[in-house]
Write a protein that holds these residues in place. Structure first.
Motif, mmCIF file in Angstrom:
data_model
loop_
_atom_site.group_PDB
_atom_site.id
_atom_site.type_symbol
_atom_site.label_atom_id
_atom_site.label_comp_id
_atom_site.label_asym_id
_atom_site.label_seq_id
_atom_site.Cartn_x
_atom_site.Cartn_y
_atom_site.Cartn_z
ATOM 1 N N VAL A 1 4.619 12.960 3.742
ATOM 2 C CA VAL A 1 5.090 12.985 5.166
ATOM 3 C C VAL A 1 4.931 14.529 5.641
ATOM 4 C CG1 VAL A 1 6.408 10.947 5.353
ATOM 5 C CG2 VAL A 1 7.484 12.948 4.435
ATOM 6 N N PHE A 2 5.021 15.416 4.667
ATOM 7 C CA PHE A 2 5.001 16.793 5.080
ATOM 8 C C PHE A 2 3.518 17.482 5.056
ATOM 9 C CE2 PHE A 2 9.244 16.346 3.122
ATOM 10 C CZ PHE A 2 9.895 16.572 4.283
ATOM 11 N N ASN A 3 2.485 16.371 4.656
ATOM 12 C CA ASN A 3 1.148 16.850 4.496
ATOM 13 C C ASN A 3 1.129 18.282 3.612
ATOM 14 O OD1 ASN A 3 0.823 15.677 7.697
ATOM 15 N ND2 ASN A 3 -0.830 14.968 6.013
ATOM 16 N N VAL B 1 0.810 -1.337 0.096
ATOM 17 C CA VAL B 1 -0.057 -0.250 -0.127
ATOM 18 C C VAL B 1 0.856 1.192 -0.040
ATOM 19 C CG1 VAL B 1 -1.602 1.370 1.437
ATOM 20 C CG2 VAL B 1 -1.902 -1.055 1.194
ATOM 21 N N LEU B 2 0.634 2.114 -0.938
ATOM 22 C CA LEU B 2 1.292 3.686 -0.748
ATOM 23 C C LEU B 2 0.153 4.414 -0.374
ATOM 24 C CD1 LEU B 2 3.173 5.801 -1.473
ATOM 25 C CD2 LEU B 2 2.314 5.924 -3.745
ATOM 26 N N LEU B 3 0.571 4.931 0.894
ATOM 27 C CA LEU B 3 -0.245 5.369 1.681
ATOM 28 C C LEU B 3 0.132 7.020 1.997
ATOM 29 C CD1 LEU B 3 -3.074 5.321 3.653
ATOM 30 C CD2 LEU B 3 -1.409 4.985 5.519
ATOM 31 N N ALA B 4 -0.571 7.590 1.407
ATOM 32 C CA ALA B 4 -0.061 9.284 1.104
ATOM 33 C C ALA B 4 -1.085 10.100 2.190
ATOM 34 C CB ALA B 4 -0.444 9.958 -0.206
ATOM 35 N N GLY B 5 -0.189 10.715 3.261
ATOM 36 C CA GLY B 5 -0.805 11.853 4.201
ATOM 37 C C GLY B 5 -1.388 11.128 5.304
ATOM 38 N N ARG B 6 -1.457 10.058 5.340
ATOM 39 C CA ARG B 6 -2.185 9.305 6.424
ATOM 40 C C ARG B 6 -1.702 8.662 7.674
ATOM 41 N NH1 ARG B 6 -5.184 12.248 3.916
ATOM 42 N NH2 ARG B 6 -4.377 13.379 5.622
ATOM 43 N N TYR B 7 -0.143 8.711 7.452
ATOM 44 C CA TYR B 7 0.749 8.365 8.557
ATOM 45 C C TYR B 7 1.932 9.286 8.666
ATOM 46 C CZ TYR B 7 2.882 5.378 12.150
ATOM 47 O OH TYR B 7 3.469 5.164 13.393
ATOM 48 N N THR B 8 1.582 10.527 9.318
ATOM 49 C CA THR B 8 2.467 11.494 9.532
ATOM 50 C C THR B 8 2.699 12.107 10.875
ATOM 51 O OG1 THR B 8 0.966 13.540 9.027
ATOM 52 C CG2 THR B 8 1.889 12.139 7.288
ATOM 53 N N LEU B 9 3.145 12.953 11.406
ATOM 54 C CA LEU B 9 3.418 13.778 12.569
ATOM 55 C C LEU B 9 1.863 14.508 12.818
ATOM 56 C CD1 LEU B 9 6.948 15.158 13.223
ATOM 57 C CD2 LEU B 9 6.017 13.364 14.413
ATOM 58 N N LEU B 10 1.049 14.737 11.945
ATOM 59 C CA LEU B 10 -0.046 15.231 11.904
ATOM 60 C C LEU B 10 -1.158 14.564 11.847
ATOM 61 C CD1 LEU B 10 0.231 18.752 10.031
ATOM 62 C CD2 LEU B 10 -0.470 18.561 12.380
ATOM 63 N N LEU C 1 2.341 24.376 14.350
ATOM 64 C CA LEU C 1 3.285 25.085 15.327
ATOM 65 C C LEU C 1 3.912 24.605 16.476
ATOM 66 C CD1 LEU C 1 1.466 28.380 14.507
ATOM 67 C CD2 LEU C 1 3.691 27.694 13.191
ATOM 68 N N ARG C 2 2.834 23.940 17.148
ATOM 69 C CA ARG C 2 3.388 23.128 18.392
ATOM 70 C C ARG C 2 4.420 22.148 18.317
ATOM 71 N NH1 ARG C 2 -1.515 20.711 21.728
ATOM 72 N NH2 ARG C 2 0.204 20.665 23.131
ATOM 73 N N LEU C 3 4.265 21.285 17.096
ATOM 74 C CA LEU C 3 5.067 20.297 16.753
ATOM 75 C C LEU C 3 6.641 21.041 16.483
ATOM 76 C CD1 LEU C 3 3.011 18.166 14.365
ATOM 77 C CD2 LEU C 3 4.159 17.450 16.405
ATOM 78 N N ARG C 4 6.549 22.029 15.906
ATOM 79 C CA ARG C 4 7.641 22.743 15.496
ATOM 80 C C ARG C 4 8.305 23.283 16.867
ATOM 81 N NH1 ARG C 4 8.014 27.862 11.333
ATOM 82 N NH2 ARG C 4 7.072 28.980 13.180
ATOM 83 N N GLU C 5 7.767 23.913 17.747
ATOM 84 C CA GLU C 5 8.181 24.285 19.187
ATOM 85 C C GLU C 5 9.157 22.948 19.688
ATOM 86 O OE1 GLU C 5 5.192 25.745 21.143
ATOM 87 O OE2 GLU C 5 4.664 27.669 19.688
#
Length: 336
Positions: free
Chosen positions: A226-228, A193-202, A255-259
């Motif tokens: 991965v960068f949504n 499975v190529l899963l795009a945008g559904r397993y990321t930090l967000l 923004l909280r993730l980046r902090e």
């Protein structure tokens, strides 16, 4: 780079794969020279897995990728392409472009959805012609969201026959949703499975069903997006998430993730690239690039260590679910 097999197939992929939509003029034009240099830079970095599709630039991505790989030993790399959209010459088209579908190319063709068995074979034959190859390693059903039943009844069996005949090495589905890929994992014998945008930090929606199903069945997962859509590269007002302006709550979370990542001296971009490798079903992460500098930037981020304390802090602040596994080591080794 090391390689991993996709499911029960013999197809091997590198941890980092090059997505070739950008060299198909995604959003803006890229010169032939820049496209070639981008693939060369990926090759020099050890990337041996390349993903394309007829949809990308109305075939331009496939043509450019094929040209860039020409002359390289065929058994030294793997190529995946996709089926489900046939390219039909548009004799009524004027001097317009294809930007409505996201690509800065002349609108010489139109896309026709086709998940019939004949459509699968025709699409693959045309892709091979554009790539200049006698085979591809992996074929994926491309975005069959609105064609689920036909894709399951007609397109998938056609891919299964092509795999049995040795025409392709692995078959699967590529989507940016979870429900249908999970169904394919349960009801078919796909390899990947190529899963795009559904397993990321967000967005860890893939952790609910797709990734556990793949792991339980010994199937491979390639993670894209991965960068949504860019939000995790530079979160700011107006940044895109899932191809649209990010809603304020999503932007605030980014923004909280980046902090948190900044407190550990790690760019958010690097943490986003590393994160999917924590799950044992993930065989590769697919990222696009339109220049050698973008390739080198991605490789550099993947080679840098990410401290365990960063993941611990993300959990402590409620930014990472307790069930999300995290990587232990950098997915790419340092060059010797």
């Amino acid at each position: 780079m090391t390689t991993t097999t996709l499911g029960g197939s013999a197809v091997r992929v590198t941890p980092l794969a090059l997505g070739c939509a950008a060299i198909g003029n995604l959003y803006r034009a890229v010169t032939d020279e820049a496209a070639l240099a981008t693939v060369d830079a990926a090759w020099d970095a050890g990337v041996r897995t390349f993903d394309t599709a007829p949809h990308y630039g109305l075939g331009l991505s496939e043509r450019r990728l094929g040209e860039a790989l020409r002359g390289r030993p065929r058994d030294s790399y793997t190529v995946s392409t996709k089926v489900g959209r046939l390219l039909v010459p548009d004799t009524t088209a004027g001097p317009g472009d294809d930007l409505a579908d996201g690509f800065a190319v002349p609108a010489t063709h139109r896309r026709v959805w086709d998940f019939t068995a004949d459509g699968v074979r025709r699409s693959l034959e045309e892709s091979l012609d554009r790539l200049g190859l006698d085979r591809v390693d992996t074929v994926l059903l491309h975005d069959p969201d609105r064609h689920a039943e036909q894709a399951l009844r007609e397109a998938y069996p056609a891919l299964e026959r092509l795999r049995a005949e040795g025409v392709v090495g692995a078959v699967g589905v590529g989507m940016n949703q979870c429900a249908l890929p999970a169904r394919f994992l349960r009801e078919t014998d796909i390899d990947v499975v190529l899963l795009a945008g559904r397993y990321t930090l967000l967005d860890q929606e893939g952790l609910a069903e797709v990734l556990p199903e793949a792991a339980a069945r010994g199937r491979g997962v390639i993670i894209g997006g991965v960068f949504n859509s860019g939000l995790l590269t530079a979160p700011r007002p107006g940044a895109t998430y899932d191809y649209a302006p990010a809603p304020r709550p999503v932007l605030d979370r980014a923004l909280r993730l980046r902090e948190v990542t900044a407190r550990h001296g790690v760019p958010l971009r690097a943490a986003a690239l590393h994160f999917p490798f924590g799950h044992r079903a993930v065989a590769s992460v697919l990222t696009g690039a339109r220049s050698p500098d973008e390739v080198r930037d991605t490789v550099g981020h993947l080679r840098r260590p990410v401290p365990d304390a960063l993941w611990d802090d993300l959990r402590a602040e409620g930014l990472l679910g307790p069930g999300a596994p995290v990587p232990v080591d950098p997915p790419l080794e340092e060059p010797s």
